[in-house]
Scaffold this motif. Structure first.
Motif, short mmCIF file in Angstrom:
data_model
loop_
_atom_site.label_atom_id
_atom_site.label_comp_id
_atom_site.label_asym_id
_atom_site.label_seq_id
_atom_site.Cartn_x
_atom_site.Cartn_y
_atom_site.Cartn_z
N LYS A 276 -29.67 -1.37 -23.72
CA LYS A 276 -28.36 -0.93 -23.23
C LYS A 276 -28.21 0.58 -23.45
CE LYS A 276 -23.60 -2.35 -23.58
NZ LYS A 276 -22.90 -1.94 -24.78
N HIS A 277 -28.51 1.01 -24.67
CA HIS A 277 -28.40 2.43 -24.98
C HIS A 277 -29.78 3.05 -25.11
CE1 HIS A 277 -24.28 1.73 -25.51
NE2 HIS A 277 -24.38 1.09 -26.67
N ARG A 278 -30.02 4.09 -24.36
CA ARG A 278 -31.30 4.80 -24.48
C ARG A 278 -31.24 5.80 -25.63
NH1 ARG A 278 -34.79 4.98 -19.94
NH2 ARG A 278 -35.74 3.08 -20.38
N VAL A 279 -30.08 6.46 -25.72
CA VAL A 279 -29.91 7.46 -26.76
C VAL A 279 -28.58 7.21 -27.46
CG1 VAL A 279 -29.68 9.94 -27.26
CG2 VAL A 279 -31.15 9.19 -25.38
N GLU A 280 -28.61 7.25 -28.77
CA GLU A 280 -27.38 7.04 -29.51
C GLU A 280 -27.28 8.04 -30.67
OE1 GLU A 280 -26.87 2.95 -30.58
OE2 GLU A 280 -24.91 3.32 -31.46
N PHE A 281 -26.18 8.76 -30.73
CA PHE A 281 -25.87 9.63 -31.87
C PHE A 281 -24.75 8.96 -32.64
CE2 PHE A 281 -27.37 14.26 -31.52
CZ PHE A 281 -28.48 13.93 -30.77
N LYS B 233 -20.73 18.70 -35.84
CA LYS B 233 -19.80 18.03 -36.75
C LYS B 233 -19.42 16.67 -36.19
CE LYS B 233 -17.78 22.04 -36.69
NZ LYS B 233 -16.83 23.11 -36.60
N ASN B 234 -19.85 15.63 -36.86
CA ASN B 234 -19.44 14.27 -36.51
C ASN B 234 -19.62 13.95 -35.02
OD1 ASN B 234 -18.58 11.77 -37.24
ND2 ASN B 234 -16.40 12.25 -37.10
N VAL B 235 -20.81 14.22 -34.52
CA VAL B 235 -21.08 14.01 -33.09
C VAL B 235 -21.57 12.58 -32.87
CG1 VAL B 235 -22.56 14.69 -31.16
CG2 VAL B 235 -21.55 16.44 -32.63
N SER B 236 -20.83 11.82 -32.05
CA SER B 236 -21.22 10.44 -31.72
C SER B 236 -21.13 10.25 -30.21
CB SER B 236 -20.27 9.42 -32.36
OG SER B 236 -20.31 9.51 -33.75
N PHE B 237 -22.18 9.72 -29.62
CA PHE B 237 -22.13 9.34 -28.21
C PHE B 237 -23.27 8.38 -27.93
CE2 PHE B 237 -24.58 13.35 -28.34
CZ PHE B 237 -25.76 12.97 -27.71
N THR B 238 -23.17 7.68 -26.80
CA THR B 238 -24.29 6.85 -26.36
C THR B 238 -24.60 7.20 -24.91
OG1 THR B 238 -22.77 5.11 -25.69
CG2 THR B 238 -23.78 4.87 -27.84
N ILE B 239 -25.87 7.08 -24.56
CA ILE B 239 -26.29 7.33 -23.17
C ILE B 239 -27.08 6.10 -22.73
CG2 ILE B 239 -27.66 8.80 -21.64
CD1 ILE B 239 -27.00 11.16 -23.49
N ALA B 240 -26.64 5.51 -21.61
CA ALA B 240 -27.31 4.30 -21.12
C ALA B 240 -28.61 4.66 -20.40
CB ALA B 240 -26.38 3.55 -20.18
N LEU C 143 -35.28 6.58 -15.09
CA LEU C 143 -35.39 7.66 -16.06
C LEU C 143 -33.98 8.05 -16.51
CD1 LEU C 143 -37.33 10.10 -17.08
CD2 LEU C 143 -36.50 11.29 -15.05
N THR C 144 -33.81 8.23 -17.80
CA THR C 144 -32.53 8.73 -18.30
C THR C 144 -32.58 10.25 -18.23
OG1 THR C 144 -32.52 6.89 -19.84
CG2 THR C 144 -30.94 8.66 -20.25
N LEU C 145 -31.60 10.84 -17.57
CA LEU C 145 -31.64 12.29 -17.40
C LEU C 145 -30.51 12.95 -18.18
CD1 LEU C 145 -32.83 14.77 -15.94
CD2 LEU C 145 -31.36 14.23 -13.99
N ILE C 146 -30.88 13.96 -18.98
CA ILE C 146 -29.88 14.71 -19.74
C ILE C 146 -30.05 16.18 -19.38
CG2 ILE C 146 -29.05 15.32 -22.05
CD1 ILE C 146 -30.33 12.57 -22.94
N THR C 147 -29.04 16.74 -18.76
CA THR C 147 -29.14 18.16 -18.40
C THR C 147 -28.16 18.95 -19.25
OG1 THR C 147 -27.61 17.76 -16.57
CG2 THR C 147 -29.93 17.82 -16.03
N ASP D 199 -23.50 11.51 -13.82
CA ASP D 199 -22.65 10.32 -13.96
C ASP D 199 -21.52 10.58 -14.94
OD1 ASP D 199 -24.26 8.69 -12.32
OD2 ASP D 199 -25.69 8.49 -13.98
N ARG D 200 -21.82 11.39 -15.95
CA ARG D 200 -20.87 11.61 -17.04
C ARG D 200 -21.13 12.97 -17.64
NH1 ARG D 200 -20.80 9.15 -22.22
NH2 ARG D 200 -22.86 8.30 -21.76
N VAL D 201 -20.09 13.53 -18.24
CA VAL D 201 -20.24 14.87 -18.82
C VAL D 201 -19.75 14.84 -20.27
CG1 VAL D 201 -19.61 17.31 -18.58
CG2 VAL D 201 -19.70 15.85 -16.55
N ILE D 202 -20.53 15.46 -21.14
CA ILE D 202 -20.09 15.66 -22.53
C ILE D 202 -19.84 17.15 -22.68
CG2 ILE D 202 -20.78 15.55 -24.97
CD1 ILE D 202 -22.49 13.08 -24.27
N VAL D 203 -18.60 17.51 -22.99
CA VAL D 203 -18.27 18.93 -23.16
C VAL D 203 -18.25 19.24 -24.65
CG1 VAL D 203 -16.65 20.78 -22.60
CG2 VAL D 203 -16.78 18.78 -21.10
N MET D 204 -19.07 20.20 -25.07
CA MET D 204 -19.15 20.60 -26.48
C MET D 204 -18.33 21.85 -26.72
SD MET D 204 -21.11 18.45 -28.01
CE MET D 204 -21.25 19.33 -29.58
N ASN D 205 -17.71 21.93 -27.87
CA ASN D 205 -17.04 23.17 -28.29
C ASN D 205 -17.17 23.29 -29.80
OD1 ASN D 205 -15.42 25.54 -28.04
ND2 ASN D 205 -13.70 24.35 -28.83
#
Ligand code: ADP
Length: 273
Positions: A3-8, A24-31, A192-196, A208-214
């Motif tokens: 289900k999850h390819r990458v998990e933080f 700092k306390n970064v959590s996400f999952t990528i399918a 293929l799971t793609l992370i740009t 498909d989805r965006v993670i915005v970091m600051n």
């Protein structure tokens, strides 16, 4: 399929104990079937996330799981087999004296049989439109061509996850769109799971989805079109919304209608892009 390819999981990271946390306390999952774009201003922690994903760095706190395997010193070789990475400066990544040798390198390391190797070299160079450069020296190519070859080298080994860390920066906008579209096709055909990773919001449109970091934290996780509506907030964290998205926001703000139908931002973006 996983289900999850990458998990933080609650990841904290700093480059030295005397410095502040970079993540700092970064959590996400990528399918496994996702294309996720990670965006943020310079220094927001994007590259650090990429390096943690394939064991170039390890978290100080929290856990990272790739393909079901926790990323640790013991597992990095398994993880790296599955995670391909292309960086901004391809010069640092070339090992072969010709384009062909360079793309062959990862395949040789994995003991791929010769005929299969030739087939994969041909296919991956074709995918990035570099088939005519088989015997050229990588160092003599233009910046954009080098990036294409570096991407071909990763595509050839069929990783499960491909991370492009500002890897299209040296291409012009047309070349950038073209190569992202090509990789996206490969993604769909090979799951293929793609992370740009990028600071340019033009590049998130098709994700498909965006993670915005600051400043080392996840500021927002959303669909591209939702991200584009946050024009003012994004500007405050150093990110500029593309012209087309600004236009869409303006038109929607004044309630423009086409053929008597209310104009939806999604359709507008898709039609203008
Ligand atoms: P981004 O990719 O978003 O530009 P980075 O992950 O490269 O951000 O950097 C996040 C923070 O970590 C920045 O403040 C940067 O200066 C710092 N940093 C990055 N690499 C190193 C390093 N090798 N040593 C010390 N600090 C670093």
């Amino acid at each position: 399929m996983l289900k999850h390819r990458v998990e933080f999981r609650n990841v904290y990271f700093r480059y030295s104990e005397t410095e502040d946390w970079v993540l700092k306390n970064v959590s996400f999952t990528i399918a496994s079937d996702e294309w996720v774009a990670i965006i943020g201003h310079n220094g927001s922690g994007k590259s650090t996330i990429a390096k943690l994903m394939n064991g170039l760095l390890f978290p100080d706190k929290g856990e990272i799981i790739v393909d079901g395997i926790p990323v640790t010193e013991e597992s990095i070789w398994d993880v790296r087999t599955n995670v391909g990475m292309v960086f901004q400066n391809p010069d640092n990544q070339f090992v072969g004296t010709t384009v062909r040798d360079d793309v062959a390198f990862g395949l040789e390391n994995r003991g791929v049989e010769r005929n299969e190797m030739l087939k994969r070299i041909e296919q991956s160079l074709e995918a990035v439109r570099m088939s005519d450069y088989l015997l050229h020296e990588p160092h003599r190519l233009s910046g954009g061509q080098k990036q294409r070859v570096a991407i071909a080298g990763v595509l050839a080994v069929s990783p499960h996850v491909m991370i492009l860390d500002e890897a299209t920066a040296m291409l012009d906008p047309k070349g950038r769109k073209e190569i992202l579209a090509t990789i996206n096709q490969v993604r769909e055909s090979q799951s293929l799971t793609l992370i740009t990773i990028t600071h340019d919001l033009n590049e998130i449109t098709k994700a498909d989805r965006v993670i915005v970091m600051n400043a080392g934290e996840i500021w927002l996780e959303a669909l591209p079109r939702e991200v584009f509506t946050k024009e003012k907030d994004l500007r405050a964290i150093g990110l500029d919304v593309p012209f087309v998205a600004k236009l869409a926001n303006e038109l929607i703000a004044i309630d423009v209608k086409l053929d008597q139908q209310p104009l939806h931002q999604k359709e507008l973006l898709e039609s203008l892009w």
